[in-house]
Motif scaffolding. Sequence first.
Motif, PDB file in Angstrom:
ATOM      1  N   TRP A  76       0.813  -1.212   0.000  1.00 59.71           N
ATOM      2  CA  TRP A  76       0.000   0.000   0.000  1.00 59.71           C
ATOM      3  C   TRP A  76       0.851   1.267   0.000  1.00 59.71           C
ATOM      4  N   ALA A  80      -1.820   3.096  -3.885  1.00 59.42           N
ATOM      5  CA  ALA A  80      -2.770   3.503  -2.850  1.00 59.42           C
ATOM      6  C   ALA A  80      -3.945   2.528  -2.797  1.00 59.42           C
ATOM      7  N   PRO A  81      -4.386   2.177  -1.592  1.00 59.41           N
ATOM      8  CA  PRO A  81      -5.532   1.273  -1.469  1.00 59.41           C
ATOM      9  C   PRO A  81      -6.751   1.817  -2.219  1.00 59.41           C
ATOM     10  N   ARG A  82      -7.511   0.932  -2.817  1.00 59.95           N
ATOM     11  CA  ARG A  82      -8.659   1.328  -3.650  1.00 59.95           C
ATOM     12  C   ARG A  82      -9.716   2.110  -2.877  1.00 59.95           C
ATOM     13  N   TRP A  83      -9.838   1.893  -1.593  1.00 59.06           N
ATOM     14  CA  TRP A  83     -10.878   2.560  -0.821  1.00 59.06           C
ATOM     15  C   TRP A  83     -10.577   4.034  -0.566  1.00 59.06           C
ATOM     16  N   LEU A  84      -9.352   4.497  -0.861  1.00 58.91           N
ATOM     17  CA  LEU A  84      -9.037   5.913  -0.658  1.00 58.91           C
ATOM     18  C   LEU A  84      -9.674   6.765  -1.760  1.00 58.91           C
ATOM     19  N   PRO A  85     -10.401   7.797  -1.392  1.00 58.07           N
ATOM     20  CA  PRO A  85     -11.016   8.651  -2.411  1.00 58.07           C
ATOM     21  C   PRO A  85      -9.949   9.374  -3.238  1.00 58.07           C
ATOM     22  N   GLY A  88      -7.204   6.243  -4.804  1.00 56.14           N
ATOM     23  CA  GLY A  88      -7.284   4.791  -4.675  1.00 56.14           C
ATOM     24  C   GLY A  88      -6.947   4.063  -5.963  1.00 56.14           C
ATOM     25  N   GLY A  89      -6.053   3.097  -5.870  1.00 53.04           N
ATOM     26  CA  GLY A  89      -5.653   2.292  -7.011  1.00 53.04           C
ATOM     27  C   GLY A  89      -4.546   2.908  -7.851  1.00 53.04           C
ATOM     28  N   ARG A  90      -4.172   4.134  -7.570  1.00 54.38           N
ATOM     29  CA  ARG A  90      -3.105   4.791  -8.328  1.00 54.38           C
ATOM     30  C   ARG A  90      -1.742   4.512  -7.700  1.00 54.38           C
TER      31      ARG A  90
END
Length: 166
Positions: A76, A80-85, A88-90
């Motif tokens: 992580w 970045a974790p997907r749940w982060l607005p 997330g996922g970047r």
Amino acid sequence: MVKIDALPDVPRWAVLAAHMVPLVTLPSGLWRIAQVAGLPVAEQLGRDGREAVVAISLTLMTDGLALLTLGLVRPWGEVAPRWLPLVGGRRVHTLAAVVPAMLGAAALCAIAGWFACTQAADLIGRVTQTPAQEALLVVCYSPLLAWAPLLAVTALAYYRRRATMS
């Protein structure tokens, strides 16, 4: 032997350093919580609700920042974790992790130096009543001196690893 989950290309020493950071901040947080709870770790005179909120908030903030060090050796910290607005996922930009970590390490060094030179003796004399309380305070707060170097070497390892991947 305990297996510490980290990325496969992270040096073992960096993984250990990152995992040590939350451990070196823990004793001071436990000391503050014990004081707020009314345990005889220090003098309790003048302790009010506002001071308790400050002590608990400082403990939560310190431990939260210490836990962020694990991102320098865990997945992580690279994506970045997907749940982060918004993010997330970047992929995490290398300098977006390294610059705050190194600034944090520098700030910790400055705070530790300032405190050791100007405040430590006064605080110990003001907060504690007995030699046992003084010893406990020193034992609980001394590990914080390792936070800055542990954070710095972990951030440098992160930078070296990520810079070679680009």
